[in-house]
Design a protein around this motif. Structure first.
Motif, mmCIF file in Angstrom:
data_model
loop_
_atom_site.group_PDB
_atom_site.id
_atom_site.type_symbol
_atom_site.label_atom_id
_atom_site.label_comp_id
_atom_site.label_asym_id
_atom_site.label_seq_id
_atom_site.Cartn_x
_atom_site.Cartn_y
_atom_site.Cartn_z
ATOM 1 N N VAL A 274 -4.496 -5.187 7.097
ATOM 2 C CA VAL A 274 -3.399 -4.229 6.958
ATOM 3 C C VAL A 274 -2.315 -4.556 7.990
ATOM 4 O O VAL A 274 -2.611 -4.849 9.147
ATOM 5 C CB VAL A 274 -3.893 -2.782 7.149
ATOM 6 C CG1 VAL A 274 -2.726 -1.795 7.172
ATOM 7 C CG2 VAL A 274 -4.877 -2.418 6.035
ATOM 8 N N LEU B 142 0.817 -1.209 0.000
ATOM 9 C CA LEU B 142 0.000 0.000 0.000
ATOM 10 C C LEU B 142 0.850 1.258 0.000
ATOM 11 O O LEU B 142 0.449 2.283 -0.549
ATOM 12 C CB LEU B 142 -0.932 0.001 1.211
ATOM 13 C CG LEU B 142 -1.868 -1.199 1.349
ATOM 14 C CD1 LEU B 142 -2.732 -1.052 2.599
ATOM 15 C CD2 LEU B 142 -2.734 -1.363 0.101
ATOM 16 N N ALA B 143 2.019 1.208 0.646
ATOM 17 C CA ALA B 143 2.903 2.373 0.703
ATOM 18 C C ALA B 143 4.290 1.917 1.134
ATOM 19 O O ALA B 143 4.426 1.023 1.977
ATOM 20 C CB ALA B 143 2.373 3.427 1.676
ATOM 21 N N ARG C 99 -1.180 -5.064 2.630
ATOM 22 C CA ARG C 99 -2.438 -5.734 2.932
ATOM 23 C C ARG C 99 -2.230 -7.218 2.663
ATOM 24 O O ARG C 99 -1.720 -7.609 1.617
ATOM 25 C CB ARG C 99 -3.575 -5.187 2.081
ATOM 26 C CG ARG C 99 -4.933 -5.841 2.375
ATOM 27 C CD ARG C 99 -6.056 -5.266 1.546
ATOM 28 N NE ARG C 99 -6.415 -3.912 1.969
ATOM 29 C CZ ARG C 99 -6.251 -2.809 1.238
ATOM 30 N NH1 ARG C 99 -5.717 -2.901 0.025
ATOM 31 N NH2 ARG C 99 -6.601 -1.639 1.692
#
Length: 242
Positions: free
Chosen positions: A107, A91-92, A101
């Protein structure tokens, strides 16, 4: 594979419940609050009197509250690349940590923050207690694949529990948090997680939490389900504190 050397849990609160949630978990654990950090001071760490921290808090910009895991490894980027190969999604990527995830929708982060000394349980008038477990709540259709993902990600053994809906991904004894796996009855949309406490006297511990602002939801033979003032669901169990 990057073998984890520590596990932390983040209590992610919605903006409206953040302050009440933080104050409640400080009271539950007896931990102090480190200075807030982040661009909007949205992060903080709950610091035990002795040992290394393993509980942190985050104020979410939007969305409901949740629990997420931080998996501490030497190389977060390499661990993230390996997890993607097992079905996770990045996700980042940030300096020092990667947000992902899991295949089932939970998460979590790979981080490199050092830690290694498990704090002792806290002593109260009703005995000792400690947040010592994260339970992964997995819908039936996702159970086998998600469990295998976490076994491969941690490198730990999967062990059955007495009840067929539970199993345990067993970390080394030095870790502050164990990982329990629960097969849910309902086919929820995604995997979620909740915190469990060990307690020498469950009834006394439940009463202490209610006095701090928790709400008792239901009682089972081995555990009691509660929600904190921010609406976060968690359990107090009859397992003795380590």
């Amino acid at each position: 594979m990057s073998t984890p050397f520590w596990i932390s849990a983040f209590l992610d609160f919605g903006a409206d419940g953040f302050e009440d949630g933080v104050a409640f978990w400080q009271g539950v654990t007896g931990f102090s609050l480190a200075p807030r950090r982040g661009e909007d001071e949205e992060f903080a760490t709950l610091v035990p009197p002795t040992g290394d921290d393993y509980l942190r808090v985050q104020r979410l910009a939007d969305g409901p509250g949740r629990i997420h895991l931080d998996v501490h490894v030497d190389d977060p980027d390499a661990a993230a690349d390996a997890a993607v190969g097992r079905g996770a999604a990045v996700l980042a990527r940030n300096h020092g940590y990667v947000v992902l995830r899991s295949p089932g929708g939970l998460v979590f982060c790979f981080v490199s923050h050092p830690a290694g000394e498990r704090p002792p349980a806290a002593a109260w008038s009703g005995g000792r207690s400690q947040v010592d477990q994260v339970c992964l709540d997995i819908p039936p259709r996702l159970h086998d694949s998600e469990t295998e993902f976490w076994v491969q990600t941690t490198g730990w053994d999967l062990r059955p529990e007495d009840s067929p809906e539970f199993s345990r991904i067993q970390p080394p004894e030095s870790f502050p948090l164990q990982l329990l796996v629960q097969r849910l009855d309902d086919d929820a949309e995604a995997v979620t997680a909740h915190l469990d406490l060990a307690s020498d006297d469950r009834d006394a511990e439940v009463a202490r939490h209610v006095a701090l602002g928790a709400t008792e939801i239901r009682r089972h033979h081995w555990w009691t389900v509660l929600t904190d003032p921010a609406g976060t669901t968690y359990c107090i169990t009859r397992r003795p504190a380590r």
